[in-house]
Design a protein around this motif. Structure first.
Motif, PDB file in Angstrom:
ATOM      1  N   UNK A  35     -39.527   6.573   1.380  1.00 56.90           N
ATOM      2  CA  UNK A  35     -40.570   6.244   0.687  1.00 56.90           C
ATOM      3  C   UNK A  35     -40.676   4.758   0.470  1.00 56.90           C
ATOM      4  N   UNK A  36     -39.445   4.071   0.559  1.00 57.23           N
ATOM      5  CA  UNK A  36     -39.273   2.436   0.524  1.00 57.23           C
ATOM      6  C   UNK A  36     -39.886   1.784   1.922  1.00 57.23           C
ATOM      7  N   UNK A  37     -39.665   2.546   2.977  1.00 56.38           N
ATOM      8  CA  UNK A  37     -40.116   2.219   4.265  1.00 56.38           C
ATOM      9  C   UNK A  37     -41.587   2.367   4.399  1.00 56.38           C
ATOM     10  N   UNK A  38     -42.182   3.302   3.939  1.00 58.21           N
ATOM     11  CA  UNK A  38     -43.593   3.630   4.120  1.00 58.21           C
ATOM     12  C   UNK A  38     -44.483   3.248   3.045  1.00 58.21           C
ATOM     13  N   UNK A  39     -44.018   2.663   1.933  1.00 56.03           N
ATOM     14  CA  UNK A  39     -45.032   2.326   0.814  1.00 56.03           C
ATOM     15  C   UNK A  39     -44.975   0.769   0.380  1.00 56.03           C
ATOM     16  N   UNK A  79     -40.393   0.695  -5.664  1.00 56.59           N
ATOM     17  CA  UNK A  79     -39.982   1.296  -7.276  1.00 56.59           C
ATOM     18  C   UNK A  79     -38.289   1.364  -6.931  1.00 56.59           C
ATOM     19  N   UNK A  80     -37.727   1.044  -8.138  1.00 57.23           N
ATOM     20  CA  UNK A  80     -36.200   1.189  -8.011  1.00 57.23           C
ATOM     21  C   UNK A  80     -35.730   2.803  -7.901  1.00 57.23           C
ATOM     22  N   UNK A  81     -34.710   3.111  -7.605  1.00 56.13           N
ATOM     23  CA  UNK A  81     -34.162   4.342  -7.348  1.00 56.13           C
ATOM     24  C   UNK A  81     -34.220   5.200  -9.041  1.00 56.13           C
ATOM     25  N   UNK A  82     -33.870   4.330  -9.876  1.00 55.87           N
ATOM     26  CA  UNK A  82     -33.967   4.928 -11.374  1.00 55.87           C
ATOM     27  C   UNK A  82     -35.560   5.002 -11.663  1.00 55.87           C
ATOM     28  N   UNK A  83     -36.396   4.320 -11.424  1.00 54.88           N
ATOM     29  CA  UNK A  83     -37.786   4.644 -11.960  1.00 54.88           C
ATOM     30  C   UNK A  83     -38.433   5.899 -10.756  1.00 54.88           C
ATOM     31  N   UNK A  90     -32.453  10.509   1.015  1.00 51.83           N
ATOM     32  CA  UNK A  90     -33.100  10.281   2.367  1.00 51.83           C
ATOM     33  C   UNK A  90     -34.850  10.062   2.105  1.00 51.83           C
ATOM     34  N   UNK A  91     -35.360  11.102   1.092  1.00 52.54           N
ATOM     35  CA  UNK A  91     -36.597  10.815   0.599  1.00 52.54           C
ATOM     36  C   UNK A  91     -36.927   9.291  -0.069  1.00 52.54           C
ATOM     37  N   UNK A  92     -36.135   8.697  -0.795  1.00 53.71           N
ATOM     38  CA  UNK A  92     -36.453   7.613  -1.276  1.00 53.71           C
ATOM     39  C   UNK A  92     -36.216   6.493  -0.200  1.00 53.71           C
TER      40      UNK A  92
END
Length: 466
Positions: A162-166, A170-174, A157-159
């Motif tokens: 993070x993808x929607x707001x920044x 970054x990939x999930x692994x990074x 959920x955090x990732x």
């Protein structure tokens, strides 16, 4: 030639003096030497910053412009206008900055109030759904284990947010490796995974399990009020273990919390389910306080991504290593589930979802708004549960229980006072006293002036005594 070289060596530019020639006929009077000296003195005084005479000032002075004031030529007036414009611009920028600051503060407070309402509602909903689940499924450890597994969803959920707001994608692994620095510079290894996650996961499970056991013995209002004592336990452990600052008001709050616990246990006598339920609720508050103090001690102040990573890691640990405990309880008939199809999956999923929302709001709300509002949201669950118990379950509270609940809540509010609350309060009272003295002095001055004016009107002069 010599004079010009001297001026150039002194660092000033040569100036040209315009003096009227003596073209008068013989026998006519010549201008007096004093007037020429006056002109020369005036010429030598009015200079610009680099030592050159202002041509406009000289022309106005030679032509005898009426009302002329040296040093106030047109370009000086323009400079004044420019400076006024700059001052106006700086004032406008200052006003816009203060407006933005006020707007951001207002939005933060409004967002905090929304988080407080959602936080208290989710915690009240969690507690009430647990009570409803016990009517058809009385397996507290299985419920705690099932709800803790949902922590795995915290980092996804955090990732997603993070993808929607920044902009920096970054990939999930990074992102996972970046947040793994919470375990050390080398990231997360199997040894660190077990060493760092095991104690916190055990404390987390104990906190939830004891809370569920207490709800089987007491009402939701009593359990939520007793759970608020964890704030006092956090202060005591931080003072002893972390060597935090000693505050007398927080010691008073801790004493009030303990007094409320004793009164709650005394409400139905020191025997039976009431006393056991109070002990279980206090145990849940104690393990929660120990979890928070150890997190601060060993992991420090982690950011939101690291917290999301850590909670998801605890969910994985719970699924891998603690799954054997509900299985053992099932085989020993301590907690009998029945068939999987007979389980109340609606209640279980609703309970786990509300618990996950509560944990997300607690950790995200600290970043979005003021931490004190998060604590107030937890405290508001007490009157929320009381309203539900009275309206739906028709619970009648005794005077002792109400007094104990009020004492615990008051102690909780005292624990929210900042460390510098005493000096801030003294400064506030001093400012109020100064304003009152100034207003009183202004009133005395006005009254004396009125008395003096009336005395003069009547022909009497009042002489104040020394």
């Amino acid at each position: 030639m010599t004079s010009s070289e001297g001026v150039s060596e002194s660092g000033e530019q040569p100036c040209i003096t315009l003096e009227p020639k003596n073209t008068l006929l013989p026998g006519k009077t010549t201008p007096s030497a004093g007037r020429r000296a006056l002109f020369r003195d005036t010429d030598s005084k009015v200079t610009t910053a680099n030592g050159v005479h202002d041509i406009e000032d000289r022309i106005l002075r030679i032509t005898g412009y009426y009302g002329y004031n040296p040093g106030y030529s047109s370009h000086r007036r323009e400079d004044g206008l420019d400076s006024n414009g700059e001052n106006a611009g700086s004032e406008a920028s200052g006003n816009s900055h203060s407006y933005r600051t006020c707007t951001n503060t207002l939005l933060k407070v409004l967002g905090g109030l929304m988080v407080v309402l959602c936080l208290s509602s989710s915690w009240v909903g969690t507690t009430q759904v647990i009570k409803l689940t016990f009517h058809s499924f009385s397996c507290p450890f299985f419920i705690s284990w099932f709800s803790s597994n949902w922590n795995i969803l915290f980092f996804p959920i955090y990732y997603s947010v993070h993808v929607l707001t920044t902009r920096d994608k970054q990939t999930p692994i990074q992102k996972f490796r970046e947040c793994s620095k919470l375990f050390g510079e080398d990231g997360m290894t199997l040894k660190l995974f077990v060493k760092r996650t095991a104690p916190f996961s055990i404390l987390w499970t104990l906190t939830n399990y004891l809370y569920l056991l207490a709800l089987k013995k007491l009402t939701a209002t009593d359990v939520s009020a007793l759970y608020c004592c964890h704030k006092a336990f956090v202060f005591l452990l931080s003072w002893i273990v972390l060597k935090d600052r000693f505050m007398g008001v927080r010691i008073v709050a801790a004493i009030m919390a303990i007094t409320g616990i004793v009164m709650m246990a005394y409400a139905d006598g020191f025997h039976g389910d009431s006393f056991v339920g109070v002990a279980l609720a206090v145990g849940s508050a104690s393990t929660s306080a120990l979890y928070k103090v150890l997190f601060k001690m060993f992991l420090g102040s982690a950011n939101l991504g690291e917290v999301a990573h850590f909670l998801s890691t605890m969910g994985v640990f719970n699924l891998l290593f603690i799954s054997c405990v509900p299985l053992v309880l099932y085989l020993t008939r301590v907690e009998h589930w029945g068939s999987l199809s007979s389980l109340p999956w609606g209640y279980l999923c609703g309970l786990a979802g509300l618990w996950l929302v509560f944990n997300i709001l607690v950790h995200v709300g600290v970043v979005l708004t003021y931490p004190i509002l998060i604590s107030i949201g937890t405290l508001l669950s007490v009157p929320g549960n009381a309203a539900v118990d009275v309206l739906k379950h028709e619970v009648i509270f005794s005077v002792v229980r109400l007094a104990a609940t009020c004492i615990i809540c008051l102690g909780f509010l005292l624990l929210l006072l900042p460390e510098e609350w005493d000096s801030v309060t003294l400064r506030f009272l001093a400012n109020i006293a100064d304003k009152k003295s100034e207003e009183h002095g202004d009133e005395l001055t006005d009254s004396s002036l009125n008395l003096r004016s009336r005395s003069r009107a009547n022909g009497v002069v009042s002489i104040p005594l020394a």
